[in-house]
Design a protein around this motif. Structure first.
Motif, short mmCIF file in Angstrom:
data_model
loop_
_atom_site.label_atom_id
_atom_site.label_comp_id
_atom_site.label_asym_id
_atom_site.label_seq_id
_atom_site.Cartn_x
_atom_site.Cartn_y
_atom_site.Cartn_z
N SER A 1 0.82 -1.21 0.00
CA SER A 1 0.00 0.00 0.00
C SER A 1 0.85 1.25 0.00
O SER A 1 0.56 2.22 -0.66
N SER A 2 1.91 1.23 0.75
CA SER A 2 2.73 2.45 0.76
C SER A 2 3.51 2.54 -0.53
O SER A 2 4.06 1.58 -1.01
N GLY A 3 3.53 3.70 -1.09
CA GLY A 3 4.14 3.85 -2.41
C GLY A 3 5.63 4.05 -2.34
O GLY A 3 6.24 4.00 -1.30
N GLY A 4 6.18 4.31 -3.46
CA GLY A 4 7.63 4.51 -3.53
C GLY A 4 8.02 5.82 -2.89
O GLY A 4 9.12 5.99 -2.41
#
Lengths: 586, 235
Positions: B55-58
């Motif tokens: 879920s957490s992006g780059g």
């Protein structure tokens, strides 16, 4: 009076002018010129096309176009053809028929694709539309021969009955006898999808005999070879013919009968069928081969030498569907014999075998691309490919409009260099500037999507499987492909970011399908909440998506624009993400 | 958990793709991707830990022990790591018997290769019919533990020989042949004569065969029933 001042033509003249404009796009453009033109146009539109039956409601269509005569509707997403859409998803035509039956009785044509059609729907059509002329059901299901009997019995002006690729419950072949003896208006009949059990030959023969305007006849597998001669004898005016089973004990009388009857068919341009064909009977069709423009041998399990012989007799061929038994050698002959070839489809004879069973490689496609200057549409299944071949193909054939390549084993690299096929497909989109449809396969990284986003400006439909590395790939496509209408993706590592970053793009497209990707339930909810003109459907047979953590990927996702709002005919495994709670159950 | 939505302005994308040098793909190809592609596990119990990382992006290395790493190429630009795909399934479609219509030249079942295979791949249309029938049978067998029908609709068409009008009957209301025949007799106005049944109950099953209902147990009848036909019993 002010209204009249603005125009020098009365409405009737404008209507007459508009009647020459048939294309939907042009009609839509006309309707946007001004209110007056909108009004005139909507009253005289005779053909309506609805690309997604859930994008609009029947009532809306009827309200806007009160006098249409012909409607075309499409239901399930394309991947339903490959069992990716579970049964019961939707696409029911009955509500449409019910509304149209009530609105006006003068509907003449119904064309449906990938919809669920029940016997009740067919019976309602038969009962409601007195001047009904054309019924084309393409890849539809849900009905039986009982429904067909109702159509046959009641539709006195029926001209066309086409059941291509449908799944029909074959209860009885005698539905054909329901065409009354006085009925003679049939022009086109396609029953090739019907079962193999029994066929009412005498009823069929009588029907063919009395319908002297019959131009297209596609029989089903139940009709044996010796019956074909009897049927063809009564219909020498046929332009398109589909045989039944093309096999029998080799008997000289049957053969000569057949050959004689084929030679009397002077108008024949298209042949199909050929189930279980045995090569000995093929020469019977040689008399018609020189005029043939379309040949469908995709059920003909004959080997390359026989295919080569056949194809060499057809110099005017424009469209060929064939199994990969034709092999590279056969395609080379095709390339040298059929200079008018426009469309080629090569299907796999053994799609699930681990090892290649025939010698069909990228060379065949290269040969045809080099040799056939008019080639514009290709569907090709093979087991190996190289960037070099793809670049050659692209350079030599920049007029491709449809290019669908399926390398059977997912993620197969360039067999010469072991690199991804990014450069090869990149060449295709770069050189083929009019490319409208593209299907990718093989080993592909995000780079191929960069090429696609950069060059494929006219691309309308893209199919992707087992490709890409990250959201960047999807982002390239969504942000770069200006003409994109349909995007279908399976088994790719695309997640939330690209989708959410390009949410507005989705409203400019007909639909997006993503299955076995990495889009989370949370992203789906967000999209559904923020984009009221999109229906965001989560399809998940494991159970309700909120029974799992929000950031869990959904199994299948189908997003389409709609002015009809969420639908209410969903099965238990489909949820529409909505503004309210983010979750709406049917 | 925050998800940014780049809805309003295309000039403010979620993260600046333009800054990335698209010519240097500093990240390695996905690992762990076998020929069976990516699919989600049946029970997502194991996926919660892996879900967090996806879920957490780059752009956000987030709190809470995310598994996303950032790859930095030589010029220290951020190159998003490919989202880890940690979901595996060996999709095991049932090893079914050989398909019934042997006359189809392409008799290889979709579930070849030791019973493992991808749904819908290669994308060939003709397989659809066979697979649907088999899948429907499997689903029916699995869901029908209490004699209920697998499909959502419980109405079945009934026709009587000699009667042009077909009727519909809600099969879920019945749990035995007795109750079914009683209802049918009432529906079509048939009566037993001298204790002899004047009509026989036949049905069309999924395989397309017409069978005598009295020859099979109720469960089998229910599971494969498509249409009912009453034919006169000739003695």
């Amino acid at each position: 009076m002010l209204k009249k001042m603005a125009f020098s033509f009365p409405d009737e003249v404008l209507e007459h002018v508009f009647s020459f404009i048939q294309s939907d796009k042009d009609r839509n453009a006309v309707s946007m010129v001004c209110k007056s033109w909108y009004e005139i146009e909507r009253w005289c539109r005779r053909k309506v096309f609805v690309g997604n039956c859930y994008a609009v409601s029947p009532r809306m269509v009827i309200r806007r176009f009160p006098e249409f005569r012909s409607i075309e509707l499409k239901g399930k997403p394309h991947f339903a053809d490959f069992n990716l859409v579970p049964d019961g998803w939707g696409g029911y035509v009955f509500p449409w028929i019910a509304e149209m039956a009530g609105a006006y009785p003068w509907l003449e044509e119904i064309r449906l694709k990938r919809m669920v059609v029940t016997d009740e729907s067919l019976e309602l059509i038969a009962k409601s539309f007195k001047n009904f002329k054309v019924l084309v059901l393409s890849s539809c299901e849900g009905f039986s021969t009982d429904g067909l009997a109702a159509i046959a019995a009641s539709c006195k002006n029926l001209k066309e009955l086409d059941l291509r690729d449908c799944e029909v419950d074959d209860l009885s072949a005698h539905w054909l006898s329901h065409f009354p003896e006085t009925y003679t208006s049939l022009v086109s009949l396609n029953i090739s999808c019907l079962g193999s059990d029994e066929a009412s030959f005498s009823a069929l023969e009588r029907l063919v005999r009395r319908c002297t305007n019959l131009k297209t006849l596609r029989l089903n597998r139940a009709v044996p070879l010796d019956k074909i001669a009897n049927i063809l004898r009564h219909a020498p005016q046929l332009v398109e013919f589909g045989t039944g089973t093309y096999t029998a004990d080799v008997r000289p009388d049957v053969y000569s009968d057949l050959a004689g009857v084929f030679s009397s068919c002077k108008e024949l341009k298209s042949l199909s069928g050929f189930w279980d064909v045995i090569p000995d009977y093929l020469p019977a069709i040689y008399p018609v081969c020189s005029k043939l423009t379309s040949l469908n041998l995709s059920y003909a399990t004959i080997q390359s030498p026989d295919l080569i012989k056949l194809v060499s007799h057809c110099p005017n061929l424009q469209r060929l569907l064939v199994l990969d038994y034709i092999e590279d050698s056969g395609l080379e002959v095709l390339a040298s014999s059929c200079k008018d070839l426009q469309e080629l489809r090569v299907f796999p004879s053994d799609p699930f075998g681990a090892e290649p069973n025939v010698s069909l490689t990228e060379q065949g496609l290269v040969a045809v691309s080099l040799g056939c200057p008019k080639l514009q549409s290709v569907l090709y299944f093979c087991r190996r490919m190289s960037n070099e071949a793809l670049v050659t193909i692209a350079r030599s054939r920049p007029n491709f409009t449809r290019f669908r390549l399926c390398i059977i084993e997912p993620k197969t690299a360039d067999y010469l260099t072991l690199e991804p096929l990014d450069v090869g497909f990149g060449a295709i989109v770069q050189y083929c500037k009019d490319l409208r449809r593209l299907s990718l396969s093989g080993l592909l990284t995000d780079r191929v999507f960069e090429y696609i986003g950069t060059y494929a400006k006219k691309l309308e439909m893209l199919s992707v499987a087992f490709a890409g590395d990250s959201d960047l790939g999807l982002h390239h496509v969504l942000s770069g492909c200006e003409s994109l209408r349909k995007l279908e993706i399976r088994d790719c590592p695309f997640g939330d970011k690209a989708l959410l970053a390009n949410a507005a793009k989705l409203e400019t497209m007909r639909s997006l399908w993503m299955s076995s990707c990495a889009v989370s339930f949370a992203a789906c909810k967000l999209l559904g909440q923020k984009m009221p003109r999109l229906n965001v459907e989560v399809i998940d047979e494991r159970g309700p998506p909120d029974s799992r953590p929000e950031n869990c990927p959904v199994d299948k996702l189908y997003i389409y624009r709609s002015i009809a709002g969420p639908r209410f005919d969903m099965p238990p495994f489909v949820w529409t993400m909505d503004e309210d709670s983010g979750l709406r159950l049917s | 958990m925050e998800l940014q939505l780049g809805l309003s302005l295309p000039s403010t994308p979620i993260f600046p793709f333009k800054m990335l040098d698209l010519n240097s793909y500093g990240y390695e190809l996905r690992e762990g991707l076998g020929p069976f592609g990516i699919n989600v596990n049946n029970n997502c119990g194991s996926c919660s830990s892996s879900c967090n990382s996806s879920s957490s992006g780059g752009a956000d290395d987030g709190g809470g022990g995310t598994k996303t790493r950032r790859l930095l190429d030589e010029e220290n630009r951020i190159v998003p790591k490919t989202l880890p795909l940690l979901f595996w399934t060996n999709q095991r479609p049932n090893d079914e018997d050989e398909p019934k219509d042997v006359d189809d030249h392409s008799s290889s079942a979709i579930f070849k290769n030791d019973g493992e295979g991808l749904v819908g791949w290669p994308p060939v249309k003709a397989w659809r019919k066979k697979v649907r029938r088999r899948v429907a049978n499997v689903r029916a067998a699995v869901e029908n533990s209490c004699g209920g029908r697998a499909s959502s609709s419980t109405y079945v068409k009934v026709k009587m020989e000699g009667n042009a009008i077909a009727r519909k009957i809600d099969i879920s209301l019945h749990h035995s042949f007795e109750s079914l025949t009683t209802t049918l007799m009432r529906m079509f106005d048939i009566s037993d004569e001298n204790g002899q049944k004047s009509f026989k109950l036949t049905y069309l099953d999924r395989e397309g065969d017409w069978l005598l209902a009295e020859d099979v147990p109720w469960r089998t009848f229910i599971r494969s029933l498509k249409y009912i036909k009453l034919i006169r019993s000739r003695c």
